[in-house]
Motif scaffolding. Structure first.
Motif, PDB file in Angstrom:
ATOM      1  N   LEU A  75      73.390 -83.705  -0.884  1.00 56.89           N
ATOM      2  CA  LEU A  75      73.427 -82.506  -0.777  1.00 56.89           C
ATOM      3  C   LEU A  75      74.759 -81.943   0.126  1.00 56.89           C
ATOM      4  N   ASP A  76      75.017 -82.828   0.828  1.00 54.72           N
ATOM      5  CA  ASP A  76      76.348 -82.548   1.774  1.00 54.72           C
ATOM      6  C   ASP A  76      77.710 -82.133   1.222  1.00 54.72           C
ATOM      7  N   HIS A  77      78.452 -81.491   1.561  1.00 59.50           N
ATOM      8  CA  HIS A  77      79.862 -81.276   1.041  1.00 59.50           C
ATOM      9  C   HIS A  77      80.776 -81.551   2.490  1.00 59.50           C
ATOM     10  N   PRO A  78      81.970 -82.070   2.017  1.00 63.31           N
ATOM     11  CA  PRO A  78      82.798 -82.433   3.286  1.00 63.31           C
ATOM     12  C   PRO A  78      83.243 -81.181   4.154  1.00 63.31           C
ATOM     13  N   SER A  79      83.545 -79.984   3.373  1.00 62.42           N
ATOM     14  CA  SER A  79      83.934 -78.928   4.163  1.00 62.42           C
ATOM     15  C   SER A  79      83.001 -78.322   5.028  1.00 62.42           C
ATOM     16  N   LEU A  80      81.588 -78.533   4.727  1.00 60.75           N
ATOM     17  CA  LEU A  80      80.547 -77.947   5.433  1.00 60.75           C
ATOM     18  C   LEU A  80      80.551 -78.191   6.949  1.00 60.75           C
ATOM     19  N   GLU A  81      80.720 -79.671   7.149  1.00 60.62           N
ATOM     20  CA  GLU A  81      80.753 -79.848   8.662  1.00 60.62           C
ATOM     21  C   GLU A  81      81.467 -79.389   9.393  1.00 60.62           C
ATOM     22  N   SER A  82      82.909 -79.491   9.140  1.00 52.34           N
ATOM     23  CA  SER A  82      84.075 -78.790   9.737  1.00 52.34           C
ATOM     24  C   SER A  82      83.758 -77.414   9.987  1.00 52.34           C
ATOM     25  N   GLN A  83      83.112 -76.797   9.257  1.00 57.48           N
ATOM     26  CA  GLN A  83      83.023 -75.267   9.485  1.00 57.48           C
ATOM     27  C   GLN A  83      81.875 -74.999  10.500  1.00 57.48           C
ATOM     28  N   CYS A  84      80.973 -76.031  10.712  1.00 58.18           N
ATOM     29  CA  CYS A  84      79.938 -75.596  11.641  1.00 58.18           C
ATOM     30  C   CYS A  84      80.315 -76.136  13.079  1.00 58.18           C
ATOM     31  N   LEU A  85      81.500 -76.994  13.267  1.00 55.91           N
ATOM     32  CA  LEU A  85      81.909 -77.699  14.466  1.00 55.91           C
ATOM     33  C   LEU A  85      82.782 -76.428  15.208  1.00 55.91           C
ATOM     34  N   LYS A  86      83.106 -75.447  14.473  1.00 55.17           N
ATOM     35  CA  LYS A  86      83.935 -74.237  15.014  1.00 55.17           C
ATOM     36  C   LYS A  86      83.342 -73.383  15.942  1.00 55.17           C
ATOM     37  N   PRO A  87      83.540 -72.979  16.956  1.00 58.99           N
ATOM     38  CA  PRO A  87      82.852 -72.327  18.032  1.00 58.99           C
ATOM     39  C   PRO A  87      82.450 -70.916  17.379  1.00 58.99           C
ATOM     40  N   SER A  88      83.518 -70.340  16.845  1.00 60.39           N
ATOM     41  CA  SER A  88      83.391 -68.962  15.951  1.00 60.39           C
ATOM     42  C   SER A  88      82.991 -69.000  14.662  1.00 60.39           C
ATOM     43  N   ALA A  89      82.567 -70.151  14.201  1.00 65.47           N
ATOM     44  CA  ALA A  89      82.050 -70.293  12.660  1.00 65.47           C
ATOM     45  C   ALA A  89      80.814 -69.723  12.491  1.00 65.47           C
ATOM     46  N   ARG A  90      80.445 -69.078  11.316  1.00 63.19           N
ATOM     47  CA  ARG A  90      79.148 -68.613  11.060  1.00 63.19           C
ATOM     48  C   ARG A  90      78.570 -69.688   9.998  1.00 63.19           C
ATOM     49  N   CYS A  91      77.789 -70.325  10.458  1.00 65.75           N
ATOM     50  CA  CYS A  91      76.930 -71.351   9.420  1.00 65.75           C
ATOM     51  C   CYS A  91      75.937 -70.950   8.997  1.00 65.75           C
ATOM     52  N   THR A  92      75.522 -70.937   7.540  1.00 63.72           N
ATOM     53  CA  THR A  92      74.216 -70.745   7.072  1.00 63.72           C
ATOM     54  C   THR A  92      73.295 -71.842   7.464  1.00 63.72           C
ATOM     55  N   THR A  93      72.026 -71.302   7.047  1.00 61.38           N
ATOM     56  CA  THR A  93      70.840 -72.137   7.516  1.00 61.38           C
ATOM     57  C   THR A  93      71.059 -73.640   6.816  1.00 61.38           C
ATOM     58  N   TYR A  94      71.531 -73.646   5.487  1.00 64.62           N
ATOM     59  CA  TYR A  94      71.728 -74.822   4.904  1.00 64.62           C
ATOM     60  C   TYR A  94      72.602 -75.744   5.530  1.00 64.62           C
ATOM     61  N   GLU A  95      73.746 -75.185   5.905  1.00 69.83           N
ATOM     62  CA  GLU A  95      74.887 -75.784   6.404  1.00 69.83           C
ATOM     63  C   GLU A  95      74.180 -76.276   8.052  1.00 69.83           C
ATOM     64  N   TRP A  96      73.560 -75.664   8.539  1.00 70.38           N
ATOM     65  CA  TRP A  96      73.142 -76.183   9.894  1.00 70.38           C
ATOM     66  C   TRP A  96      71.907 -77.385   9.687  1.00 70.38           C
ATOM     67  N   VAL A  97      71.233 -76.983   8.665  1.00 69.04           N
ATOM     68  CA  VAL A  97      70.421 -78.062   8.326  1.00 69.04           C
ATOM     69  C   VAL A  97      70.972 -79.646   8.104  1.00 69.04           C
ATOM     70  N   LEU A  98      72.125 -79.433   7.205  1.00 74.84           N
ATOM     71  CA  LEU A  98      72.680 -80.569   6.886  1.00 74.84           C
ATOM     72  C   LEU A  98      73.491 -81.478   8.354  1.00 74.84           C
ATOM     73  N   PHE A  99      73.733 -80.053   9.033  1.00 67.27           N
ATOM     74  CA  PHE A  99      74.718 -80.784  10.336  1.00 67.27           C
ATOM     75  C   PHE A  99      73.687 -81.393  11.143  1.00 67.27           C
ATOM     76  N   ILE A 100      72.793 -80.905  11.382  1.00 67.39           N
ATOM     77  CA  ILE A 100      71.654 -81.300  12.443  1.00 67.39           C
ATOM     78  C   ILE A 100      71.062 -82.543  11.934  1.00 67.39           C
ATOM     79  N   SER A 101      70.846 -82.771  10.621  1.00 67.65           N
ATOM     80  CA  SER A 101      70.314 -83.699  10.039  1.00 67.65           C
ATOM     81  C   SER A 101      71.189 -85.004  10.143  1.00 67.65           C
ATOM     82  N   ASN A 102      72.218 -84.962  10.057  1.00 71.28           N
ATOM     83  CA  ASN A 102      73.262 -85.795  10.266  1.00 71.28           C
ATOM     84  C   ASN A 102      73.263 -86.530  11.596  1.00 71.28           C
ATOM     85  N   ILE A 103      73.178 -85.541  12.435  1.00 74.20           N
ATOM     86  CA  ILE A 103      73.151 -86.135  13.737  1.00 74.20           C
ATOM     87  C   ILE A 103      71.666 -86.813  14.227  1.00 74.20           C
ATOM     88  N   VAL A 104      70.914 -86.215  13.400  1.00 77.33           N
ATOM     89  CA  VAL A 104      69.320 -86.958  13.593  1.00 77.33           C
ATOM     90  C   VAL A 104      69.345 -88.460  13.022  1.00 77.33           C
TER      91      VAL A 104
END
Length: 107
Positions: free
Chosen positions: A55-84
């Motif tokens: 479900l992941d896409h390479p551009s999604l993670e880089s957007q969530c790492l930026k302090p000013s980024a506005r990530c969707t819930t979908y992007e945050w779930v993928l980002f946090i699941s990667n860490i978990v």
């Protein structure tokens, strides 16, 4: 009886844990690693991780790492699941490495 035989075989090998607290820690970890459901649980986690990776896409993670980024819930779930998943797999590695030792783990 069978568990004692398995644990005895696992604990005979060398470990990265110092001798001062080696036996209690290794016995506890060996009990976890030798449990019949340990590998099953890890395999299920690997399969769920594969679904999240698909479900992941390479551009999604880089957007969530930026302090000013506005990530969707979908992007945050993928980002946090990667860490978990990373934390779970590191803990699994440390458990097995502590019980079996580096010679057996890396062979």
């Amino acid at each position: 009886q069978k568990t004692k035989t398995i644990l005895g075989g696992i604990l005979r090998r060398s470990s990265i844990v110092p001798d001062t607290f080696q036996q209690p820690v290794r016995k506890t970890f060996a009990t976890i690693v030798a449990h019949p459901y340990f590998n099953v649980v890890i395999m299920v986690i690997i399969l769920v991780n594969c679904v999240f990776l698909a479900l992941d896409h390479p551009s999604l993670e880089s957007q969530c790492l930026k302090p000013s980024a506005r990530c969707t819930t979908y992007e945050w779930v993928l980002f946090i699941s990667n860490i978990v998943f990373t934390v779970i797999f590191v803990l699994e590695m440390l458990l097995i490495l502590t019980v079996k030792g580096p010679q057996v783990y890396f062979s």
